[in-house]
Design a protein around this motif. Structure first.
Motif, PDB file in Angstrom:
ATOM      1  N   SER A 124     -18.146  -1.877  -0.965  1.00 37.17           N
ATOM      2  CA  SER A 124     -19.532  -1.847  -1.339  1.00 37.17           C
ATOM      3  C   SER A 124     -19.850  -0.057  -0.708  1.00 37.17           C
ATOM      4  O   SER A 124     -19.204   0.370  -0.005  1.00 37.17           O
ATOM      5  N   PRO A 125     -20.826   0.440  -1.462  1.00 40.06           N
ATOM      6  CA  PRO A 125     -21.519   1.844  -0.937  1.00 40.06           C
ATOM      7  C   PRO A 125     -21.625   1.927   0.595  1.00 40.06           C
ATOM      8  O   PRO A 125     -21.662   3.079   1.110  1.00 40.06           O
ATOM      9  N   ASP A 126     -21.894   0.929   1.159  1.00 44.69           N
ATOM     10  CA  ASP A 126     -22.430   0.763   2.369  1.00 44.69           C
ATOM     11  C   ASP A 126     -21.019   1.076   3.635  1.00 44.69           C
ATOM     12  O   ASP A 126     -21.037   1.549   4.661  1.00 44.69           O
ATOM     13  N   GLU A 127     -19.888   0.524   3.012  1.00 49.64           N
ATOM     14  CA  GLU A 127     -18.813   0.627   3.739  1.00 49.64           C
ATOM     15  C   GLU A 127     -18.303   2.173   3.898  1.00 49.64           C
ATOM     16  O   GLU A 127     -18.352   2.918   3.080  1.00 49.64           O
ATOM     17  N   LEU A 128     -17.829   2.418   5.182  1.00 54.28           N
ATOM     18  CA  LEU A 128     -17.118   3.718   5.467  1.00 54.28           C
ATOM     19  C   LEU A 128     -16.027   3.881   4.285  1.00 54.28           C
ATOM     20  O   LEU A 128     -15.282   3.241   3.821  1.00 54.28           O
ATOM     21  N   SER A 129     -15.811   5.438   4.156  1.00 53.39           N
ATOM     22  CA  SER A 129     -14.682   5.877   3.114  1.00 53.39           C
ATOM     23  C   SER A 129     -13.371   5.657   3.803  1.00 53.39           C
ATOM     24  O   SER A 129     -12.362   5.692   2.832  1.00 53.39           O
ATOM     25  N   ASP A 130     -13.447   5.463   4.848  1.00 52.56           N
ATOM     26  CA  ASP A 130     -11.759   5.151   5.494  1.00 52.56           C
ATOM     27  C   ASP A 130     -11.469   3.959   5.768  1.00 52.56           C
ATOM     28  O   ASP A 130     -10.397   3.597   6.137  1.00 52.56           O
ATOM     29  N   GLN A 131     -12.289   2.958   5.118  1.00 54.87           N
ATOM     30  CA  GLN A 131     -11.664   1.609   5.251  1.00 54.87           C
ATOM     31  C   GLN A 131     -10.497   1.617   4.233  1.00 54.87           C
ATOM     32  O   GLN A 131     -10.473   2.254   3.268  1.00 54.87           O
ATOM     33  N   PRO A 132      -9.865   0.547   4.330  1.00 55.82           N
ATOM     34  CA  PRO A 132      -8.452   0.299   3.728  1.00 55.82           C
ATOM     35  C   PRO A 132      -8.897   0.208   2.039  1.00 55.82           C
ATOM     36  O   PRO A 132      -9.754  -0.620   1.861  1.00 55.82           O
ATOM     37  N   GLY A 133      -7.992   0.900   1.260  1.00 55.53           N
ATOM     38  CA  GLY A 133      -8.436   0.731  -0.188  1.00 55.53           C
ATOM     39  C   GLY A 133      -7.349   0.106  -0.764  1.00 55.53           C
ATOM     40  O   GLY A 133      -7.309  -0.297  -2.137  1.00 55.53           O
ATOM     41  N   PHE A 134      -5.992   0.093  -0.052  1.00 61.21           N
ATOM     42  CA  PHE A 134      -4.974  -0.130  -0.958  1.00 61.21           C
ATOM     43  C   PHE A 134      -3.889  -1.120   0.163  1.00 61.21           C
ATOM     44  O   PHE A 134      -4.064  -0.917   1.189  1.00 61.21           O
ATOM     45  N   SER A 135      -3.383  -1.767  -0.584  1.00 61.61           N
ATOM     46  CA  SER A 135      -2.074  -2.589   0.308  1.00 61.61           C
ATOM     47  C   SER A 135      -0.942  -2.033  -0.110  1.00 61.61           C
ATOM     48  O   SER A 135      -0.558  -1.872  -1.251  1.00 61.61           O
ATOM     49  N   LEU A 136      -0.134  -1.465   1.122  1.00 62.74           N
ATOM     50  CA  LEU A 136       1.085  -0.581   0.817  1.00 62.74           C
ATOM     51  C   LEU A 136       2.308  -1.699   1.114  1.00 62.74           C
ATOM     52  O   LEU A 136       2.332  -2.304   2.082  1.00 62.74           O
ATOM     53  N   GLN A 137       3.062  -2.043   0.107  1.00 61.07           N
ATOM     54  CA  GLN A 137       4.213  -2.733   0.305  1.00 61.07           C
ATOM     55  C   GLN A 137       5.338  -1.993   0.279  1.00 61.07           C
ATOM     56  O   GLN A 137       5.771  -1.333  -0.438  1.00 61.07           O
ATOM     57  N   VAL A 138       6.176  -2.261   1.348  1.00 58.39           N
ATOM     58  CA  VAL A 138       7.502  -1.570   1.556  1.00 58.39           C
ATOM     59  C   VAL A 138       8.640  -2.521   1.828  1.00 58.39           C
ATOM     60  O   VAL A 138       8.649  -3.342   2.641  1.00 58.39           O
ATOM     61  N   SER A 139       9.682  -2.206   0.681  1.00 58.61           N
ATOM     62  CA  SER A 139      10.955  -3.007   1.057  1.00 58.61           C
ATOM     63  C   SER A 139      11.855  -2.115   1.581  1.00 58.61           C
ATOM     64  O   SER A 139      12.147  -0.846   0.798  1.00 58.61           O
ATOM     65  N   PHE A 140      12.412  -2.426   2.500  1.00 64.46           N
ATOM     66  CA  PHE A 140      13.640  -1.717   3.414  1.00 64.46           C
ATOM     67  C   PHE A 140      14.981  -2.103   3.009  1.00 64.46           C
ATOM     68  O   PHE A 140      15.250  -3.583   2.658  1.00 64.46           O
ATOM     69  N   SER A 141      16.022  -1.318   3.052  1.00 68.73           N
ATOM     70  CA  SER A 141      17.315  -1.425   2.724  1.00 68.73           C
ATOM     71  C   SER A 141      17.940  -2.242   3.901  1.00 68.73           C
ATOM     72  O   SER A 141      18.088  -2.170   5.082  1.00 68.73           O
ATOM     73  N   ALA A 142      18.284  -3.661   3.515  1.00 64.42           N
ATOM     74  CA  ALA A 142      18.843  -4.633   4.560  1.00 64.42           C
ATOM     75  C   ALA A 142      20.015  -3.799   5.192  1.00 64.42           C
ATOM     76  O   ALA A 142      20.458  -4.072   6.381  1.00 64.42           O
ATOM     77  N   GLN A 143      20.874  -3.222   4.403  1.00 65.03           N
ATOM     78  CA  GLN A 143      22.066  -2.563   4.916  1.00 65.03           C
ATOM     79  C   GLN A 143      21.704  -1.564   5.919  1.00 65.03           C
ATOM     80  O   GLN A 143      22.314  -1.626   6.975  1.00 65.03           O
ATOM     81  N   ALA A 144      20.827  -0.618   5.635  1.00 64.41           N
ATOM     82  CA  ALA A 144      20.651   0.326   6.313  1.00 64.41           C
ATOM     83  C   ALA A 144      20.002  -0.123   7.779  1.00 64.41           C
ATOM     84  O   ALA A 144      20.086   0.280   8.902  1.00 64.41           O
ATOM     85  N   ILE A 145      18.929  -1.081   7.953  1.00 69.56           N
ATOM     86  CA  ILE A 145      18.404  -1.837   8.880  1.00 69.56           C
ATOM     87  C   ILE A 145      19.309  -2.318   9.845  1.00 69.56           C
ATOM     88  O   ILE A 145      19.321  -2.245  11.152  1.00 69.56           O
TER      89      ILE A 145
END
Length: 354
Positions: free
Chosen positions: A89-110
């Motif tokens: 909504s326009p009332d919310e601050l601009s720095d509020q989360p706008g996206f969900s970031l999904q990261v898959s990591f290499s099982a071998q590297a981890i």
């Protein structure tokens, strides 16, 4: 005979009906936008989330050398994606989360990182717990916490448990629960009564979390759990309910996880072989004879028995593929090992006898 086998091993270990969890190498965090700065910060948070899930330690990033070891996150990333969150909504601050970031990591590297740093590993098969949560309020009195009555609290609780990849169940709090466990019995930690009330849910153990708000607004409480023969208890204080639930649940999961983790062997010649469907003592003897009869197996030791699953630590001469081939050729073992498990030195077979 199967009953005899179970009784035999009950003397040496606690059997848990572990529930396998998935997504251990995937992290998900909320970010304000898709800029490089937000992405970098989000990936760092996602990697920390994955390491916490895998090790069972919420303070894993505080260990010496870990921050430096993961400073170049590009060494661990397999893929990155964004999902746009509902419009703000326009009332919310601009720095509020706008996206969900999904990261898959290499099982071998981890896995290489974990082995190099000798970090603890919390197995993917994890115990499932039922949570009884009680709030004491000066005006409304004691009551069980439900999603309907305390949506913010339960949402925070569920998110933490999801982030920690720990199976759980909230009680139905229906008439059957009310008759078997009153709110006062839960608050006063009547362990035997809690134990009986928890049995209907078919879980491995139970947790009792209780809290109240002081006149100054501080939230105080405690948690206690019973998992097989293991018990734990601690007091927790938070500035408010949101802080309290984060501290309490993370400390609780850390405590439980510390009883279940193991440190992987630096020597890759040492492997853990999981044999499923070992239903009798005769099967148990036959499996061990099969392993000990292989020339490339220098030694073997039973490390655990969970239901019909037998875990044997073996020290071998030669590579993992040689051992897998030798066991497959026996005619009594069917290979069920995943690539990820094979890399980490954990082999899995089904015991097949006519």
């Amino acid at each position: 005979m199967k009953r005899t086998l179970i009784l035999f091993f009950t003397l040496f270990c606690t059997t848990l009906l572990a529930e396998p969890v998935s997504g251990l190498y995937n992290g998900r965090v909320l970010v304000a936008d898709q800029t490089a700065q937000s992405r970098s910060k989000g990936v760092d948070q996602a990697l920390e989330q994955v390491l916490i899930k895998l090790t069972g330690n919420s303070k894993i990033m505080q260990l010496p050398g870990i921050q430096k070891a993961v400073s170049n996150t590009n060494n661990f990333i397999a893929s990155v994606g964004y999902t746009k969150l509902p419009a703000r909504s326009p009332d919310e601050l601009s720095d509020q989360p706008g996206f969900s970031l999904q990261v898959s990591f290499s099982a071998q590297a981890i896995d290489q990182l974990i082995r190099w740093a000798q970090l603890p590993i919390l197995p993917a098969g994890r115990p499932k717990l039922v949570f009884w949560i009680v709030r004491d309020d000066a005006e409304t009195g004691r009551q069980f916490v439900t999603e309907q009555a305390f949506p913010d609290f339960t949402q925070s609780f569920q998110q933490i448990m999801q982030d920690r990849a720990m199976p759980y169940k909230l009680p139905a709090l229906d008439l059957e629960d009310q008759l078997s466990l009153s709110v006062n019995e839960a608050w006063t930690l009547r362990e035997q009564t809690i134990e009986v009330a928890s049995q209907r849910y078919g879980v491995d153990g139970w947790v009792l979390l209780r809290f109240f708000t002081t006149t100054s607004g501080q939230v105080r409480g405690s948690w206690t759990y019973k998992l097989g023969d293991q018990r734990g208890f601690d007091d927790v204080r938070g500035e408010n309910a949101e802080v309290f639930v984060v501290l309490a649940v993370n400390e609780l999961v850390d405590s439980i996880s510390s009883q279940l983790t193991y440190v992987p062997q630096a020597d890759t010649s040492k492997l853990v072989v999981q044999i499923n469907q070992v239903d009798s003592f005769a099967d148990y003897q036959a499996v061990l004879a099969q392993l000990q009869g292989l020339k490339l197996v220098r030694s073997s030791n039973v490390s655990a028995v969970e239901g019909d699953r037998l875990f044997v630590t073996v020290d071998i001469d030669g590579g993992v593929d040689l051992l897998i081939s030798a066991l497959e050729r026996s005619g009594s073992l069917v290979n069920q090992t995943s690539e990820m498990a094979r890399f980490s030195g954990n082999l899995e077979f089904d015991w097949m006898v006519e």
